[in-house]
Design an enzyme around this catalytic site. Sequence first.
Site, short mmCIF file in Angstrom:
data_model
loop_
_atom_site.label_atom_id
_atom_site.label_comp_id
_atom_site.label_asym_id
_atom_site.label_seq_id
_atom_site.Cartn_x
_atom_site.Cartn_y
_atom_site.Cartn_z
N ASN A 30 31.41 34.06 38.63
CA ASN A 30 32.43 34.57 38.16
C ASN A 30 33.04 33.70 37.09
OD1 ASN A 30 32.55 36.60 40.10
ND2 ASN A 30 34.21 35.90 41.30
N ASP A 125 31.83 46.58 42.50
CA ASP A 125 31.90 46.58 44.02
C ASP A 125 32.75 47.58 44.62
OD1 ASP A 125 30.30 44.32 43.79
OD2 ASP A 125 31.77 42.76 44.40
C1 UD1 Z 1 37.57 38.99 39.92
C2 UD1 Z 1 36.31 38.32 40.57
C3 UD1 Z 1 36.30 38.77 42.01
C4 UD1 Z 1 37.55 38.36 42.79
C5 UD1 Z 1 38.96 38.73 42.30
C6 UD1 Z 1 39.92 38.12 42.65
C7 UD1 Z 1 34.89 38.65 38.76
C8 UD1 Z 1 33.83 39.14 38.09
N1 UD1 Z 1 35.47 38.99 39.75
O1 UD1 Z 1 37.91 40.09 39.91
O2 UD1 Z 1 35.06 38.43 42.69
O3 UD1 Z 1 37.55 38.98 44.06
O4 UD1 Z 1 38.77 38.34 40.79
O5 UD1 Z 1 39.85 36.68 43.02
O6 UD1 Z 1 35.27 37.41 38.26
N2 UD1 Z 1 44.60 44.93 38.93
C9 UD1 Z 1 45.51 45.92 38.82
N3 UD1 Z 1 45.60 46.06 37.48
C10 UD1 Z 1 44.59 45.24 36.31
C11 UD1 Z 1 43.98 44.37 37.00
C12 UD1 Z 1 43.99 44.15 38.33
O7 UD1 Z 1 45.88 46.55 39.58
O8 UD1 Z 1 45.16 45.69 35.27
C13 UD1 Z 1 44.41 44.79 40.63
C14 UD1 Z 1 43.09 44.94 41.19
O9 UD1 Z 1 42.77 46.42 41.43
C15 UD1 Z 1 42.96 44.17 42.62
C16 UD1 Z 1 43.72 42.78 42.17
O10 UD1 Z 1 44.79 43.42 40.93
O11 UD1 Z 1 43.53 44.92 43.54
C17 UD1 Z 1 43.07 41.64 41.62
O12 UD1 Z 1 42.29 42.05 40.44
P1 UD1 Z 1 41.65 40.90 39.57
O13 UD1 Z 1 42.38 39.61 39.98
O14 UD1 Z 1 41.86 41.44 38.25
O15 UD1 Z 1 40.10 40.84 39.96
P2 UD1 Z 1 38.91 40.85 39.00
O16 UD1 Z 1 38.84 40.22 37.90
O17 UD1 Z 1 38.38 42.22 38.97
#
Ligand code: UD1
Length: 435
Positions: A30, A125
């Site tokens: 990540n 995922d």
């Molecule tokens: C990253 C990691 C993943 C990890 C996650 C949380 C990578 C490639 N993946 O995923 O392995 O599980 O962090 O630690 O680094 N959300 C929204 N709107 C947005 C952005 C996010 O609603 O604009 C929500 C998502 O749906 C989710 C939550 O916020 O429920 C967390 O998402 P986020 O922290 O952004 O995770 P990722 O960056 O996708």
Amino acid sequence: MALNGGGTDLVVVNGPSRLTGTVHVSGAKNSVLKLMTAALLAEGRSTISNVPDIQDVWIMADLLRRLGCGVVYDDVRATVAIDVPEQLHYQADYDLVRAMRASISVLGPLIARCRIAEVALPGGDAIGSRGLDMHRSGLERMGAKITIDHGYLRARVPGELYGARHNLDFPSVGATENLMMAATLATGTTVIENAAREPEITDIAHMLLSMGARIEGIGTGTLTIDGVDRLEPTVHQVVPDRIVAGTWAFAAAVTGGTIDIQDANHGHLGVVLDKLTQAGCLIDVHSNGFTITGPERPHPINVSTLPYPGFPTDLQPFVVALNSIASGSGMVTENVFEARWGFTAELARLGAIVRLDGHHALVSGIRRLSGAPVVASDIRAGAALVIAAMVADGVTEVTGVGHIDRGYEGFVEQLQTLGGGIERKPVGGEWDPAV
Ligand code: UD1
């Protein structure tokens, strides 16, 4: 070279096994994926070391090539060299983006460098809706115009990209990274409040600093970025993968074995190691990692996932696996991804007793699981199923192994080295990561 096209392979686990031995932890998936996109911010050659040999790195390498970069992976040195041209292409196509959600992290760098980006909406995922609203509204606040049509997010900056104040609804890892990367080349100051604080974000911030970016508050919930005119290419080493280290720690905890986890940063696993101690594990921290010994039978643990420094959602499936054989019942609460329970139905096929209620899972431990065919639906669910299968009587066949290859270097081989009764059987055929 990573195992491409191995996605339709299956692994056959012959349990039970007690895992004992030494493993070496690679650089963090990540982190490296975003470090590779951060390289886009500077023309010239950036080199990243401690790069894991996993499928997602290959997908990101292909994506960067499509954007016009030269990308060379040296598997002996575990480095990737990225030659970034003056003029980048700005379109990230669906065939690559759908395989890996992290592709969305080209958005911030492309907007910063080209003032235009077209990125297919990601898949990745199968663990929830994973919105992009914070990425979008944050970049719009910095002067980007964004539309979504025909499956693409299209962004362009008609005037200047300027610094802005963001207060994130939730400390999103991806949104923090995209906004931080875009801000490095924006005019003026950007402040990101309620920023994510994961060690991988700190790693990216340090690479950006070495490229000439001006960032304060690294490792805290408030990042302040003063934009600069240009960044320079750099050399950077990837932080160790705390989720891989945590996976091996749970492997020892579940199987009652002893694993020496080398090249790991135990400081990034504070709450995880506390919980494993509560489960009855003995943990001995040393200069290059830690050694963990699992109990005969683990005590159940109650865990709520939270953004860092809370318990990582990516290790949640391993907690469910551990509780499924614990000496009592444990409550697991998922606060980050609403739909991260799909694998519990597969675990139930091994005999696990899991009662779901919204974002809670009550897991009642039984003495021994029993082998059955199961399907891996994402990286961590797949690895957790394999580890659960290690303590199941008889044979467990796990399909969907391509998901595990996305995030773990030589997972099956490492389990064999630890004494696990496991082998990989090629089935052949094309793997579709989005399924
Ligand atoms: C990253 C990691 C993943 C990890 C996650 C949380 C990578 C490639 N993946 O995923 O392995 O599980 O962090 O630690 O680094 N959300 C929204 N709107 C947005 C952005 C996010 O609603 O604009 C929500 C998502 O749906 C989710 C939550 O916020 O429920 C967390 O998402 P986020 O922290 O952004 O995770 P990722 O960056 O996708």
